[in-house]
Design a protein around this motif. Structure first.
Motif, PDB file in Angstrom:
ATOM      1  N   ASP A 283       0.845  -1.190   0.000  1.00 37.82           N
ATOM      2  CA  ASP A 283       0.000   0.000   0.000  1.00 37.82           C
ATOM      3  C   ASP A 283       0.879   1.238   0.000  1.00 37.82           C
ATOM      4  O   ASP A 283       2.064   1.175   0.356  1.00 37.82           O
ATOM      5  CB  ASP A 283      -0.916   0.018   1.227  1.00 37.82           C
ATOM      6  CG  ASP A 283      -2.190   0.821   0.997  1.00 37.82           C
ATOM      7  OD1 ASP A 283      -2.152   1.747   0.153  1.00 37.82           O
ATOM      8  OD2 ASP A 283      -3.200   0.523   1.648  1.00 37.82           O
ATOM      9  N   SER A 284       0.288   2.347  -0.416  1.00 35.16           N
ATOM     10  CA  SER A 284       1.009   3.624  -0.396  1.00 35.16           C
ATOM     11  C   SER A 284       1.094   4.185   1.015  1.00 35.16           C
ATOM     12  O   SER A 284       1.893   5.073   1.294  1.00 35.16           O
ATOM     13  CB  SER A 284       0.328   4.641  -1.311  1.00 35.16           C
ATOM     14  OG  SER A 284      -1.026   4.836  -0.920  1.00 35.16           O
ATOM     15  N   VAL A 298       9.607  -0.080  -4.893  1.00 33.19           N
ATOM     16  CA  VAL A 298       9.343  -1.052  -5.954  1.00 33.19           C
ATOM     17  C   VAL A 298      10.567  -1.136  -6.873  1.00 33.19           C
ATOM     18  O   VAL A 298      11.011  -0.126  -7.416  1.00 33.19           O
ATOM     19  CB  VAL A 298       8.100  -0.664  -6.767  1.00 33.19           C
ATOM     20  CG1 VAL A 298       7.895  -1.631  -7.933  1.00 33.19           C
ATOM     21  CG2 VAL A 298       6.864  -0.644  -5.869  1.00 33.19           C
ATOM     22  N   VAL A 301       8.322  -4.998 -11.571  1.00 29.42           N
ATOM     23  CA  VAL A 301       6.909  -5.351 -11.641  1.00 29.42           C
ATOM     24  C   VAL A 301       6.705  -6.340 -12.786  1.00 29.42           C
ATOM     25  O   VAL A 301       7.135  -6.095 -13.914  1.00 29.42           O
ATOM     26  CB  VAL A 301       6.013  -4.112 -11.878  1.00 29.42           C
ATOM     27  CG1 VAL A 301       4.548  -4.524 -11.986  1.00 29.42           C
ATOM     28  CG2 VAL A 301       6.202  -3.087 -10.770  1.00 29.42           C
ATOM     29  N   ILE A 310       5.078  -7.950  -7.507  1.00 29.29           N
ATOM     30  CA  ILE A 310       5.766  -6.706  -7.154  1.00 29.29           C
ATOM     31  C   ILE A 310       7.005  -7.037  -6.337  1.00 29.29           C
ATOM     32  O   ILE A 310       6.906  -7.593  -5.235  1.00 29.29           O
ATOM     33  CB  ILE A 310       4.849  -5.766  -6.341  1.00 29.29           C
ATOM     34  CG1 ILE A 310       3.457  -5.659  -6.978  1.00 29.29           C
ATOM     35  CG2 ILE A 310       5.495  -4.398  -6.191  1.00 29.29           C
ATOM     36  CD1 ILE A 310       3.446  -5.054  -8.345  1.00 29.29           C
ATOM     37  N   PRO A 333       1.570  -0.386  -9.689  1.00 25.32           N
ATOM     38  CA  PRO A 333       2.791   0.210  -9.133  1.00 25.32           C
ATOM     39  C   PRO A 333       3.886   0.276 -10.190  1.00 25.32           C
ATOM     40  O   PRO A 333       3.993  -0.592 -11.067  1.00 25.32           O
ATOM     41  CB  PRO A 333       3.160  -0.748  -7.998  1.00 25.32           C
ATOM     42  CG  PRO A 333       1.878  -1.417  -7.633  1.00 25.32           C
ATOM     43  CD  PRO A 333       1.110  -1.552  -8.908  1.00 25.32           C
ATOM     44  N   GLN A 334       4.697   1.292 -10.093  1.00 28.82           N
ATOM     45  CA  GLN A 334       5.783   1.506 -11.037  1.00 28.82           C
ATOM     46  C   GLN A 334       7.127   1.374 -10.334  1.00 28.82           C
ATOM     47  O   GLN A 334       7.232   1.589  -9.118  1.00 28.82           O
ATOM     48  CB  GLN A 334       5.672   2.895 -11.678  1.00 28.82           C
ATOM     49  CG  GLN A 334       4.357   3.141 -12.410  1.00 28.82           C
ATOM     50  CD  GLN A 334       4.172   2.209 -13.585  1.00 28.82           C
ATOM     51  OE1 GLN A 334       5.080   2.009 -14.385  1.00 28.82           O
ATOM     52  NE2 GLN A 334       2.975   1.623 -13.700  1.00 28.82           N
ATOM     53  N   ASP A 337       8.507   3.493  -7.147  1.00 22.98           N
ATOM     54  CA  ASP A 337       7.466   3.953  -6.221  1.00 22.98           C
ATOM     55  C   ASP A 337       7.840   3.624  -4.782  1.00 22.98           C
ATOM     56  O   ASP A 337       8.342   2.526  -4.486  1.00 22.98           O
ATOM     57  CB  ASP A 337       6.124   3.286  -6.546  1.00 22.98           C
ATOM     58  CG  ASP A 337       5.445   3.876  -7.768  1.00 22.98           C
ATOM     59  OD1 ASP A 337       5.970   4.863  -8.315  1.00 22.98           O
ATOM     60  OD2 ASP A 337       4.388   3.340  -8.169  1.00 22.98           O
ATOM     61  N   VAL A 339       6.574   2.593  -1.258  1.00 23.68           N
ATOM     62  CA  VAL A 339       5.403   1.883  -0.759  1.00 23.68           C
ATOM     63  C   VAL A 339       5.675   1.376   0.653  1.00 23.68           C
ATOM     64  O   VAL A 339       6.797   1.487   1.168  1.00 23.68           O
ATOM     65  CB  VAL A 339       5.045   0.692  -1.667  1.00 23.68           C
ATOM     66  CG1 VAL A 339       4.648   1.156  -3.055  1.00 23.68           C
ATOM     67  CG2 VAL A 339       6.205  -0.311  -1.742  1.00 23.68           C
TER      68      VAL A 339
END
Length: 359
Positions: A283-284, A298, A301, A310, A333-334, A337, A339
């Protein structure tokens, strides 16, 4: 149909042990898969059941009868080879009839038995065709019909789907399982494909270096693997090296302190922590209600259609892989990112036998 019992079977070639002191019982009508990496002894075990390989020690019983020293043609076992082993110069019907002829079944009885076997595998009316005129899936069914035509006590499948394309493999494994259930035939399958084993068998036998590492249902092996090798081979896991401490705490090499619910069976000291990817929340924001929450980034992916893999880099050079549903509204997700990942204390398994294959 009959129960199969292997009692302390060992196969030795000089100083090399293909199998060592292997014991296994397969109940009447049960479907068991021998699962393991190449060279683990699963094919040798199957060939000892079929009679193509003689054990150095131990015994093979089928239906309570000692088959250890009997040749293959005197055992009621039907074997489907990996490459099907169809006779190219014989028709489909002649291929299926071959085993009956070797058993000296009267000619008047052979034709109806062959047609019934072909009907069972959905090849009715195709007996006049030659193997070269059949697709890969149809050839696989011919080989299966040949093994079933004399109604063996035990059906043996030696990686029967390995020559099929991915989509056809999914279809045929369902067909084989349904047919096995319909006939109630005792079945042993050799495979290195864990997905095949998980979807087809009643029980799995995980082997390594000629020995059985664990026997159980799919859920047993996935949820409660007995060691790190089984955890790494059945399903997927992220592994973290570290130290098991008291008070349910695991300290990774990178300094992460992880709360674990089950450490009572682990000798405190060097250990390996295993996490299934679907048990990890991404989650963010920090997930709530979990004992273990860590920030990460991340790093990779994998887009798998309905699922996303991920890869997340944590502090101290630790990395975990999470598998999450692909929900369009949530976005994908990139790489790069920031997280948060989290999991419950009950989600981790800790082993005191760090295995190099699980690193």
């Amino acid at each position: 149909m009959a129960q199969l019992d292997l009692s302390s079977i060992t196969k030795r070639y000089g100083d090399f042990y293909a199998t060592r002191n292997l014991s296994l019982s397969v109940e009447d009508g049960e479907f068991v898969a021998l699962l393991g990496p190449s060279g683990c002894g699963k094919t040798t075990t199957m060939r000892m059941i079929a009679g193509f390989v003689e054990p150095t020690e131990g015994s093979v019983h089928i239906g309570g009868r000692d088959m250890t020293n009997l040749p293959p043609w005197k055992r009621d076992t039907g074997l489907v080879f990996q490459n099907y082993a169809l006779f190219p110069h014989l028709s489909v019907a002649q291929n299926v009839a071959f085993g009956l002829e070797m058993r000296h079944i009267s000619k008047s009885d052979i034709a109806p038995k062959v047609e019934e076997a072909l009907r069972l595998v959905r090849l009715g009316g195709m007996g006049d065709r030659m193997p070269r005129q059949m697709s890969g899936g149809q050839q696989q069914r011919v080989a299966l019909a040949r093994a079933l035509v004399f109604r063996p006590d035990v059906l043996l499948l030696d990686e029967p789907l390995s020559n099929l394309d991915a989509k056809l493999r999914l279809e045929v494994r369902v067909e084989i399982r349904e047919l096995q259930r319909k006939m109630g035939i005792t079945t042993v399958m050799v495979t290195h494909d864990q997905e095949e084993a998980l979807t087809m068998a009643d029980r799995l036998v995980v082997m390594r270096d000629g020995e059985v590492r664990q026997v159980g249902t799919q859920r047993d092996l996935y949820e409660r693997p007995t060691d790190s090798f089984v955890a790494s081979f059945v399903g997927r896991s992220s592994f973290l090296h570290g130290t098991a401490r008291d008070a349910g705490q695991f300290l990774t090499r990178g300094g992460l302190q992880i709360q674990c619910a089950e450490l009572e069976k682990v000798l405190f000291g060097p250990a390996l922590l295993s996490l299934r990817p679907e048990r990890i929340i991404v989650d963010s924001r920090p997930p709530e209600g979990l004992e273990n929450v860590f920030p990460g980034e991340v790093s990779f992916v994998s887009y798998l259609g309905g699922l996303l893999d991920i890869h997340i880099q944590l502090a101290g050079d630790e990395q975990v892989i999470a598998q999450i549903p692909n929900r369009a509204e949530a976005g994908i997700p990139q790489i790069g990112d920031k997280v948060f990942v989290g999991w419950s204390a009950a989600s981790a398994r800790v082993f005191s036998d760090p295995d190099r294959s699980a690193s």
